[in-house]
Design a protein around this motif. Sequence first.
Motif, mmCIF file in Angstrom:
data_model
loop_
_atom_site.group_PDB
_atom_site.id
_atom_site.type_symbol
_atom_site.label_atom_id
_atom_site.label_comp_id
_atom_site.label_asym_id
_atom_site.label_seq_id
_atom_site.Cartn_x
_atom_site.Cartn_y
_atom_site.Cartn_z
ATOM 1 N N PHE A 189 2.115 5.287 -0.865
ATOM 2 C CA PHE A 189 1.210 6.218 -0.527
ATOM 3 C C PHE A 189 2.145 7.733 -1.821
ATOM 4 O O PHE A 189 3.318 7.905 -1.072
ATOM 5 C CB PHE A 189 1.119 6.679 0.398
ATOM 6 C CG PHE A 189 -0.041 7.773 1.169
ATOM 7 C CD1 PHE A 189 -0.940 7.593 1.462
ATOM 8 C CD2 PHE A 189 0.701 8.631 1.249
ATOM 9 C CE1 PHE A 189 -1.761 8.663 1.588
ATOM 10 C CE2 PHE A 189 -0.368 10.280 1.807
ATOM 11 C CZ PHE A 189 -1.376 9.433 1.867
ATOM 12 N N TYR B 289 -3.465 6.822 -2.474
ATOM 13 C CA TYR B 289 -2.956 5.135 -2.163
ATOM 14 C C TYR B 289 -3.068 4.768 -3.884
ATOM 15 O O TYR B 289 -2.585 3.690 -4.380
ATOM 16 C CB TYR B 289 -4.005 4.591 -1.488
ATOM 17 C CG TYR B 289 -3.645 4.579 -0.379
ATOM 18 C CD1 TYR B 289 -2.543 3.798 0.361
ATOM 19 C CD2 TYR B 289 -4.324 4.559 0.622
ATOM 20 C CE1 TYR B 289 -1.414 4.242 2.107
ATOM 21 C CE2 TYR B 289 -3.706 4.866 1.731
ATOM 22 C CZ TYR B 289 -2.571 4.358 2.943
ATOM 23 O OH TYR B 289 -2.128 4.275 4.123
ATOM 24 N N ALA C 30 0.302 -1.087 0.149
ATOM 25 C CA ALA C 30 -0.122 -0.068 -0.228
ATOM 26 C C ALA C 30 0.888 1.225 -0.002
ATOM 27 O O ALA C 30 1.570 1.328 0.603
ATOM 28 C CB ALA C 30 -0.912 -0.265 1.303
ATOM 29 N N GLY D 48 -4.530 -0.093 -1.465
ATOM 30 C CA GLY D 48 -4.696 1.352 -1.007
ATOM 31 C C GLY D 48 -6.254 1.346 -0.750
ATOM 32 O O GLY D 48 -6.267 2.261 0.940
#
Length: 381
Positions: A31, A72, A29, A332
């Motif tokens: 960012f 995400y 995940a 995400g």
Amino acid sequence: MANAMASGHHQVTADPTRRAASIRIPFPARFSPHAERARRHTLQWLQETGLLTEEAATAEYDALRLERLMAYFYPDATGNDLELAADFNAWFFIFDDQFDGGLGLRPEAIERLVDTLGRTMTAIGTSRPSAASDASGPLGAPGPPLVRAFRDIWRRATAGTPYGWQNRFRTHWRAYMAAYQGEAHNRNADRLPTLEQFLKVRRDSIGVQPCLDFTERCGGYFLPDELHDSFPLREMREITGDVVIFVNDIVSLVKELAAGDVNNSVVVLREQKGCTLEQSVEYIAALANARTAHFARLALDLPKTLSERGVLPEVRGHIDHYVEGMGHLMAGNLAWSLATSRYDETGIAAVSGGRQRPWAYLAAGPECPAEGAARNAPAKN
């Protein structure tokens, strides 16, 4: 039907982290570093388009941190692309909240609204508009905020893109909007659909396909239709949508029970199997894990498949990015869903007792082709 579902509120913990604890998504995940920039931009855009007009509504929206979901989804997007993604994600959620009240029970009114929005998706040239044309664009054009904002998103997203991709993007947006009619029929039906029947509608209303189209745009490529629509990418897209659906329906379960909505795979499966809500949560989580594992197997075999088809190395690189983007959506969505206030006690209180979000009435006024009475009509209980 909704009363029976709502009566199960106490049977399921209101903590979405606990409910989703058994879900395993083996993708990172990541960012974006541009999330705060996107947040500031979208708050201003929402006010300029009229989607948010009051300070209290803006603060309530901002607390959801919806831009973080896009950070995400598109961790490598440029700042401008992430701003656009945050804008259309804001529109996604605001549009979705229009159907929590009376409008969500009126398929004919929804059809008129979808038709109005659909007519804004006109094809545009493949050269990007100049700054002068941007300045005179849809933000200053007439029309209700929901339509004006969508017209702006469409124009900005499709500028400089090939017509083939625009057609695909348009098809996915139309399917997304039209799926709300199917969800209205579910709310009005005497019996809920089976899980498979439900998923035929939910796979469109979840909005994953337009988001995957934007993965291509962020990557600066557009997959040929013959590859985009072929095995295994077609199946991998469906899996991505299913995993997002199952995660969303688990973490949002108590919120939707509080609102009296039945468009949730956990609720549908509970009715189909005659089991408890907790048992249904466990089953849906297991389905999400099974789908994710199957996705991983397809991804592992994909290089061999592409090589056998003679796909050029450059295009194979684009497909690698596209598949990675599917992983970003799955991982995400889970990461954001466990952190946003949309699904915690605050989010549950925001839609309990007949309350709706302050932006939930944009389609109910005389300017929009939805019934004005929708604003005052209660959700089906």
